[in-house]
Design a protein around this motif. Sequence first.
Motif, PDB file in Angstrom:
ATOM      1  N   TYR A 112      -5.520   5.866  -5.477  1.00  0.00           N
ATOM      2  CA  TYR A 112      -4.877   4.684  -5.852  1.00  0.00           C
ATOM      3  C   TYR A 112      -5.900   3.451  -6.972  1.00  0.00           C
ATOM      4  O   TYR A 112      -6.723   3.261  -6.721  1.00  0.00           O
ATOM      5  N   THR A 122      -0.988 -11.629  -7.169  1.00  0.00           N
ATOM      6  CA  THR A 122      -0.676 -10.618  -6.545  1.00  0.00           C
ATOM      7  C   THR A 122      -1.335  -9.601  -7.338  1.00  0.00           C
ATOM      8  O   THR A 122      -1.891  -9.361  -8.614  1.00  0.00           O
ATOM      9  N   PRO A 124      -0.647  -5.206  -8.435  1.00  0.00           N
ATOM     10  CA  PRO A 124       0.223  -4.353  -8.336  1.00  0.00           C
ATOM     11  C   PRO A 124      -0.769  -3.256  -7.905  1.00  0.00           C
ATOM     12  O   PRO A 124      -2.381  -2.521  -8.262  1.00  0.00           O
ATOM     13  N   TRP A 132       4.239   4.167  -8.761  1.00  0.00           N
ATOM     14  CA  TRP A 132       4.520   2.985  -8.172  1.00  0.00           C
ATOM     15  C   TRP A 132       3.864   2.398  -6.728  1.00  0.00           C
ATOM     16  O   TRP A 132       5.556   3.534  -6.668  1.00  0.00           O
ATOM     17  N   VAL A 133       3.381   2.087  -5.935  1.00  0.00           N
ATOM     18  CA  VAL A 133       3.249   1.963  -4.766  1.00  0.00           C
ATOM     19  C   VAL A 133       3.827   0.824  -4.482  1.00  0.00           C
ATOM     20  O   VAL A 133       4.955   0.325  -3.095  1.00  0.00           O
ATOM     21  N   GLY A 134       3.293  -0.071  -5.069  1.00  0.00           N
ATOM     22  CA  GLY A 134       4.118  -1.411  -5.303  1.00  0.00           C
ATOM     23  C   GLY A 134       3.125  -2.691  -5.358  1.00  0.00           C
ATOM     24  O   GLY A 134       2.467  -2.836  -6.061  1.00  0.00           O
ATOM     25  N   THR A 135       3.432  -3.831  -4.884  1.00  0.00           N
ATOM     26  CA  THR A 135       2.869  -5.025  -5.136  1.00  0.00           C
ATOM     27  C   THR A 135       2.299  -6.050  -4.605  1.00  0.00           C
ATOM     28  O   THR A 135       3.089  -6.503  -2.865  1.00  0.00           O
ATOM     29  N   GLU A 137       0.198  -8.762  -1.973  1.00  0.00           N
ATOM     30  CA  GLU A 137       0.328  -9.987  -1.683  1.00  0.00           C
ATOM     31  C   GLU A 137      -0.902 -11.034  -1.974  1.00  0.00           C
ATOM     32  O   GLU A 137      -0.355 -11.872  -3.261  1.00  0.00           O
ATOM     33  N   LEU A 145      -0.975  -2.501   2.625  1.00  0.00           N
ATOM     34  CA  LEU A 145       0.127  -2.030   1.032  1.00  0.00           C
ATOM     35  C   LEU A 145      -0.400  -0.221   1.406  1.00  0.00           C
ATOM     36  O   LEU A 145       0.655   0.455   1.575  1.00  0.00           O
ATOM     37  N   HIS A 149       2.204   2.660   2.238  1.00  0.00           N
ATOM     38  CA  HIS A 149       2.929   3.965   1.804  1.00  0.00           C
ATOM     39  C   HIS A 149       2.658   6.093   2.392  1.00  0.00           C
ATOM     40  O   HIS A 149       3.409   6.294   2.067  1.00  0.00           O
ATOM     41  N   PRO A 154       6.984   0.629   6.232  1.00  0.00           N
ATOM     42  CA  PRO A 154       7.091  -0.446   5.986  1.00  0.00           C
ATOM     43  C   PRO A 154       5.291  -1.315   6.353  1.00  0.00           C
ATOM     44  O   PRO A 154       5.140  -1.479   6.815  1.00  0.00           O
ATOM     45  N   ASN A 157       3.866  -8.143   7.639  1.00  0.00           N
ATOM     46  CA  ASN A 157       4.205  -9.120   6.100  1.00  0.00           C
ATOM     47  C   ASN A 157       3.304  -9.496   6.548  1.00  0.00           C
ATOM     48  O   ASN A 157       2.161 -10.253   7.958  1.00  0.00           O
TER      49      ASN A 157
END
Length: 158
Positions: A112, A122, A124, A132-135, A137, A145, A149, A154, A157
């Motif tokens: 990654y 944040t 990326p 794309w994996v995500g962002t 926080e 994250l 993945h 998910p 939070n």
Amino acid sequence: MTAIPLVLDGYLDELPVPGDDGLTARFRVISSPTDDATDETVFACRTADPHLAHALLNLVQPGDLLRIGGHLALPGPGDGGGPRLAVDSLELLAPAPARHLADMVLDRYGPYLVVFDPEVDTVPVFTETGAWVGTAENADAITDLIHAHETGNPPPNS
């Protein structure tokens, strides 16, 4: 108004703007015979050649060194604005230098890649193949994250 043939070398000041018809382009070129900023001249340029307009709108970027040729129209009495260059030839002499990413850092987490930007919290996250994996926080949430993945769950939070 008198048109004077002119060829000059200069740097593209900013991204060209398309005309209303999509076949023309307006742009500015900064030309300087010396390295002294007080010797610089900014030329307002326009081309009606669709091929040149396409090249300007799609292939060049600010900072590119261009050689342009055309006819310089000097304003006459009562004309508003300054001189304008009607461009009918264009040559890219040198591309703009690569922009420095300032303090951005690209880091690897196994397969990654993450991009750290000190101006934002944040982060990326991408796979090494560019997917794309995500962002995340923040930097502390990157591993959560990535784990989410990999497992298909998910991310928790924050």
